[in-house]
Design a protein around this motif. Sequence first.
Motif, PDB file in Angstrom:
ATOM      1  N   GLY A  37      -2.057   6.824   1.137  1.00 27.27           N
ATOM      2  CA  GLY A  37      -3.460   6.451   1.200  1.00 27.27           C
ATOM      3  C   GLY A  37      -4.123   6.766   2.523  1.00 27.27           C
ATOM      4  O   GLY A  37      -5.343   6.644   2.657  1.00 27.27           O
ATOM      5  N   GLU A  38      -3.336   7.188   3.512  1.00 29.48           N
ATOM      6  CA  GLU A  38      -3.895   7.457   4.835  1.00 29.48           C
ATOM      7  C   GLU A  38      -4.782   8.701   4.837  1.00 29.48           C
ATOM      8  O   GLU A  38      -5.809   8.754   5.509  1.00 29.48           O
ATOM      9  CB  GLU A  38      -2.757   7.611   5.852  1.00 29.48           C
ATOM     10  CG  GLU A  38      -3.200   7.617   7.281  1.00 29.48           C
ATOM     11  CD  GLU A  38      -3.649   6.262   7.779  1.00 29.48           C
ATOM     12  OE1 GLU A  38      -3.970   6.154   8.971  1.00 29.48           O
ATOM     13  OE2 GLU A  38      -3.689   5.282   6.987  1.00 29.48           O
ATOM     14  N   ARG A  39      -4.366   9.725   4.084  1.00 27.28           N
ATOM     15  CA  ARG A  39      -5.201  10.905   3.907  1.00 27.28           C
ATOM     16  C   ARG A  39      -4.786  11.597   2.610  1.00 27.28           C
ATOM     17  O   ARG A  39      -3.608  11.865   2.393  1.00 27.28           O
ATOM     18  CB  ARG A  39      -5.068  11.885   5.082  1.00 27.28           C
ATOM     19  CG  ARG A  39      -6.024  13.079   4.954  1.00 27.28           C
ATOM     20  CD  ARG A  39      -6.082  13.901   6.224  1.00 27.28           C
ATOM     21  NE  ARG A  39      -7.075  14.962   6.102  1.00 27.28           N
ATOM     22  CZ  ARG A  39      -7.417  15.793   7.087  1.00 27.28           C
ATOM     23  NH1 ARG A  39      -6.845  15.666   8.281  1.00 27.28           N
ATOM     24  NH2 ARG A  39      -8.338  16.721   6.907  1.00 27.28           N
ATOM     25  N   GLY A  83      -3.163   8.874  -4.195  1.00 25.99           N
ATOM     26  CA  GLY A  83      -3.483   8.610  -2.792  1.00 25.99           C
ATOM     27  C   GLY A  83      -4.832   7.945  -2.620  1.00 25.99           C
ATOM     28  O   GLY A  83      -4.986   7.027  -1.798  1.00 25.99           O
ATOM     29  N   SER A  84      -5.813   8.375  -3.383  1.00 25.30           N
ATOM     30  CA  SER A  84      -7.140   7.773  -3.255  1.00 25.30           C
ATOM     31  C   SER A  84      -7.144   6.329  -3.739  1.00 25.30           C
ATOM     32  O   SER A  84      -7.850   5.475  -3.188  1.00 25.30           O
ATOM     33  CB  SER A  84      -8.178   8.590  -4.023  1.00 25.30           C
ATOM     34  OG  SER A  84      -7.907   8.592  -5.421  1.00 25.30           O
ATOM     35  N   ARG A 125      -4.021  12.515   9.924  1.00 27.03           N
ATOM     36  CA  ARG A 125      -5.363  12.008   9.636  1.00 27.03           C
ATOM     37  C   ARG A 125      -6.419  12.699  10.480  1.00 27.03           C
ATOM     38  O   ARG A 125      -7.546  12.934  10.036  1.00 27.03           O
ATOM     39  CB  ARG A 125      -5.408  10.493   9.865  1.00 27.03           C
ATOM     40  CG  ARG A 125      -6.743   9.876   9.466  1.00 27.03           C
ATOM     41  CD  ARG A 125      -6.725   8.364   9.565  1.00 27.03           C
ATOM     42  NE  ARG A 125      -6.673   7.893  10.936  1.00 27.03           N
ATOM     43  CZ  ARG A 125      -5.666   7.251  11.477  1.00 27.03           C
ATOM     44  NH1 ARG A 125      -4.580   7.008  10.756  1.00 27.03           N
ATOM     45  NH2 ARG A 125      -5.695   6.845  12.734  1.00 27.03           N
ATOM     46  N   ARG A 184       2.900  -0.078   4.377  1.00 33.49           N
ATOM     47  CA  ARG A 184       2.648   1.327   4.061  1.00 33.49           C
ATOM     48  C   ARG A 184       3.949   2.125   4.072  1.00 33.49           C
ATOM     49  O   ARG A 184       4.279   2.793   5.062  1.00 33.49           O
ATOM     50  CB  ARG A 184       1.685   1.940   5.072  1.00 33.49           C
ATOM     51  CG  ARG A 184       0.293   1.345   5.070  1.00 33.49           C
ATOM     52  CD  ARG A 184      -0.527   1.881   6.220  1.00 33.49           C
ATOM     53  NE  ARG A 184      -1.879   1.350   6.239  1.00 33.49           N
ATOM     54  CZ  ARG A 184      -2.667   1.368   7.300  1.00 33.49           C
ATOM     55  NH1 ARG A 184      -2.223   1.883   8.447  1.00 33.49           N
ATOM     56  NH2 ARG A 184      -3.882   0.869   7.238  1.00 33.49           N
ATOM     57  N   SER A 230       0.861  -1.168   0.000  1.00 36.08           N
ATOM     58  CA  SER A 230       0.000   0.000   0.000  1.00 36.08           C
ATOM     59  C   SER A 230       0.912   1.237   0.000  1.00 36.08           C
ATOM     60  O   SER A 230       1.984   1.216  -0.597  1.00 36.08           O
ATOM     61  CB  SER A 230      -0.916  -0.026   1.222  1.00 36.08           C
ATOM     62  OG  SER A 230      -1.779   1.080   1.249  1.00 36.08           O
ATOM     63  N   LYS A 289      -4.622   4.264  -3.525  1.00 39.97           N
ATOM     64  CA  LYS A 289      -3.971   3.490  -2.470  1.00 39.97           C
ATOM     65  C   LYS A 289      -4.859   3.388  -1.224  1.00 39.97           C
ATOM     66  O   LYS A 289      -4.804   2.394  -0.496  1.00 39.97           O
ATOM     67  CB  LYS A 289      -2.618   4.105  -2.118  1.00 39.97           C
ATOM     68  CG  LYS A 289      -1.547   3.879  -3.169  1.00 39.97           C
ATOM     69  CD  LYS A 289      -1.213   2.393  -3.310  1.00 39.97           C
ATOM     70  CE  LYS A 289      -0.017   2.156  -4.208  1.00 39.97           C
ATOM     71  NZ  LYS A 289       0.362   0.719  -4.290  1.00 39.97           N
ATOM     72  N   ALA A 290      -5.663   4.396  -0.984  1.00 34.57           N
ATOM     73  CA  ALA A 290      -6.608   4.329   0.133  1.00 34.57           C
ATOM     74  C   ALA A 290      -7.610   3.202  -0.094  1.00 34.57           C
ATOM     75  O   ALA A 290      -7.942   2.442   0.828  1.00 34.57           O
ATOM     76  CB  ALA A 290      -7.327   5.659   0.296  1.00 34.57           C
ATOM     77  N   ASP A 315      -5.788  -0.108   0.384  1.00 33.31           N
ATOM     78  CA  ASP A 315      -5.507  -0.355   1.796  1.00 33.31           C
ATOM     79  C   ASP A 315      -6.748  -0.868   2.515  1.00 33.31           C
ATOM     80  O   ASP A 315      -6.694  -1.853   3.265  1.00 33.31           O
ATOM     81  CB  ASP A 315      -4.996   0.932   2.440  1.00 33.31           C
ATOM     82  CG  ASP A 315      -4.253   0.694   3.739  1.00 33.31           C
ATOM     83  OD1 ASP A 315      -4.919   0.383   4.752  1.00 33.31           O
ATOM     84  OD2 ASP A 315      -3.018   0.833   3.762  1.00 33.31           O
TER      85      ASP A 315
END
Length: 251
Positions: A147-149, A158-159, A239, A186, A143, A161-162, A165
């Motif tokens: 992707g966390e935020r 990022g989205s 986050r 991550r 991941s 990978k979110a 995840d």
Amino acid sequence: MKDATALPRSLLVLGGTSEIALATARRLIARRTRTVWLAGRPSPALDRAAEQLRSLGAQVRTVPFDALDPGSHETVLEKVFAEGALDMVLLAFGVLGDQAHDERDPARAVRVAQTNYTGAVSAGLVAARCLQAQGHGSLVVLSAAAGERARRADFIYGSSKAGLDAFAQGLGDALYGTGVHVMVVRPGFVRTNSTAGRPPGPLATTPGAVATAVELGLRRGSETVWVPGALRPVMTALRHLPRALYRRLPL
């Protein structure tokens, strides 16, 4: 039933030219791994990667695999599993994209999403089913901390990978107790050829460091691994930061 968290003797890499995946394969070969399958689009780079791993003493085979062709994933992966049980599947394919260009070209943005998320959903489900059928093994999913935020600078990547995840975490929950271990990795910014020319973040890392973290995570039976570990508290803070403040950060 075999121990799903032991270091693998056999490994399937989905994304066989990934620098992170190859660093991980080299490290595992130095420990215990003897059989490696490299799955990716046929290319001189895939052939060179296979030869490099063979020089380390592993038996290495390549298999054609395209993340953007989910209709072929079942056939490809089942063919590999039919050759013998696999201890670990490393899902390592993905693309960064180019945020500035991709925002202006939705087709390019969709390609990022299809590779990083929908392609991974397809391959991940097939791999999980094959591992569950044999009753043991690990599925390691690369991941990203991104992707966390979502950040303004790379919210398309990022989205994607979110989504990956969240999918991998849910898959791990669904497989709990079956003998199959799912581990989500991550990493932050990783210095590779694909990130050359991009400004690294303050906690940038290397493929070798990610490989080390993967090995440690397997030994511990971890479900989530941050690389470097300092990213965990940093991303937790980001986050939960109020959106008005988050927007002011140079991200």
